[in-house]
Enzyme design. Sequence first.
Site, mmCIF file in Angstrom:
data_model
loop_
_atom_site.group_PDB
_atom_site.id
_atom_site.type_symbol
_atom_site.label_atom_id
_atom_site.label_comp_id
_atom_site.label_asym_id
_atom_site.label_seq_id
_atom_site.Cartn_x
_atom_site.Cartn_y
_atom_site.Cartn_z
ATOM 1 N N HIS A 277 0.838 -1.205 0.000
ATOM 2 C CA HIS A 277 0.000 0.000 0.000
ATOM 3 C C HIS A 277 0.872 1.254 0.000
ATOM 4 O O HIS A 277 0.689 2.155 -0.827
ATOM 5 C CB HIS A 277 -0.904 -0.025 1.240
ATOM 6 N N GLU A 278 1.835 1.302 0.928
ATOM 7 C CA GLU A 278 2.681 2.495 1.020
ATOM 8 C C GLU A 278 3.562 2.640 -0.220
ATOM 9 O O GLU A 278 3.789 3.759 -0.701
ATOM 10 C CB GLU A 278 3.535 2.444 2.295
ATOM 11 N N HIS B 147 1.665 4.130 -2.997
ATOM 12 C CA HIS B 147 1.429 5.571 -2.853
ATOM 13 C C HIS B 147 2.438 6.397 -3.659
ATOM 14 O O HIS B 147 2.151 7.529 -4.042
ATOM 15 C CB HIS B 147 1.525 5.980 -1.378
ATOM 16 N N GLU C 212 -5.863 6.545 -1.734
ATOM 17 C CA GLU C 212 -5.845 5.413 -0.804
ATOM 18 C C GLU C 212 -6.388 4.148 -1.457
ATOM 19 O O GLU C 212 -5.904 3.041 -1.186
ATOM 20 C CB GLU C 212 -6.654 5.752 0.456
ATOM 21 N N ASP D 46 -4.458 0.681 -1.838
ATOM 22 C CA ASP D 46 -5.003 -0.586 -1.325
ATOM 23 C C ASP D 46 -4.955 -1.669 -2.396
ATOM 24 O O ASP D 46 -4.560 -2.814 -2.131
ATOM 25 C CB ASP D 46 -6.455 -0.399 -0.862
ATOM 26 N N HIS E 291 -9.534 8.006 3.353
ATOM 27 C CA HIS E 291 -9.641 6.545 3.288
ATOM 28 C C HIS E 291 -11.106 6.144 3.123
ATOM 29 O O HIS E 291 -11.997 6.764 3.714
ATOM 30 C CB HIS E 291 -9.109 5.884 4.565
ATOM 31 N N ARG F 146 -12.812 -0.811 1.957
ATOM 32 C CA ARG F 146 -11.385 -0.991 1.666
ATOM 33 C C ARG F 146 -11.122 -2.459 1.348
ATOM 34 O O ARG F 146 -10.339 -2.785 0.451
ATOM 35 C CB ARG F 146 -10.524 -0.560 2.859
#
Length: 459
Positions: free
Chosen positions: A287-288, A291, A352, A356, A421, A427
């Site tokens: 996920h990060e 980004h 976000e 995800d 989010h 999510r």
Amino acid sequence: MDPSKIYNPKTLSQLTKLSPKVDWDLLVTRLLPSTAPHQDVIIVSSPSYLEKLSAEVLAQSTQRTIQAYLLWRVINEYAPALSEEIRKPLQRLTAKLRGTNAKVTKPRWETCLDQVDLSLGFIAGRYFVMEKFRPETKARADEFVKAIKESFLNRLPELEWLDEATRKHAIEKVDALVRKVGYPTKSPNVMSPVALSDYYSELVIDGDDFFGNYLRGRQWLVMKDWRQAGKPTDKSTWEMTPATVNAYYNPPYNEIVFPAGILQSPFFSGEYPDYLNYGGIGAVVGHELSHSFDNNGRHFDAKGRLSEWWTKETLEAFEKKTSCFVDQYGNFTMEDESGDPIHVNGQLTLGENVADNGGIRQSYVAWKRHYDKNKDGKENMLLPGLENITPEQLFFINYGRIWCGKSTKAQAKQSILVDEHSPPKWRVIGALQNSKYFAEVFKCPAGSPMNPVDKCDLW
């Protein structure tokens, strides 16, 4: 958010002309330490906001109204650290906004712990790390980050919508990505009492003065930031303390950061089989990393500089693909207090959601590659009582588990309005609807809700 639009250097005179109802020179002079070099240029993130603040709010409000607002801001900030008599009215307001019971209050020990983490988080983090984060845990977590980074690199050549020039820069950015795991070893070195003592040398703590500590802690944090004015950027700093249950990607540093606090159950455990860890912290790592290529992170290059390194053709393809996520998540709803549906804001949550979806994909591919080479290894042993559930299925089950939560309808509505989010429920469902691997593992029929024909796909 377009980062290029929030980078607006202004001199103090230009800022004063833009927003004359605020004495900017006085504000900067009062906050800037006497030892710091004079600062005449300030980066303004939203010039239109400051212009309207001056012309449409301050100019049209009475002095009494402005004073009342500022007084309320002080009350709202300081009340949680004062006596129960002062906290009660604010608790009733908060409960009304969130749809909770005003009589149910946070235990005092949690309030105290929050203040310790805010003011002395790196000292407290040292003890947390010593108790909960063994060196072998850090080494294993590091391997997870490396594996998912490799998975992302392997994915880039498969993306037909990326042209070669943009792909080359994307590979450079992933190669240059800095990873920080567990706790800082500089600025400060959490494991060095001497370094911590020096870091907190100007913060005065009195064991008998809670509110004084609260004030001094905040003043110290503000001044610590202002002391960096005019100095070279220290890229060894962390924005979170070691015990924080969170993670982040920092575009100007091109770094992904995972504090020891999130490297705990249910996200990660040295005792877990890999399929649970990859379904938990692995998805967070992916996920990060994703980004760095979402609608915000894509504006920064491998060195963290604002740079339009995408070609026009690739950018058009990117925007077309991200519009799929905007539409998909915009169709998800939660109920408000009246039972009426309120839609998720697909544009607000785009970054976000992209992260995800990219995160779960990269983590699954990384885990599966290792698992297929060593299915009988102890790191993928079956869990007692769950022999009828495959490791592949448990990967996705644990992904759902890490986002388990509960909120009132009022809180859910508030989150939809302001949180970038998506609600935890969506999510999970949103990312899994788009996952071909989830559909294969659980044998979801084509065209069913969890295996739609038109999946959103990006990274």
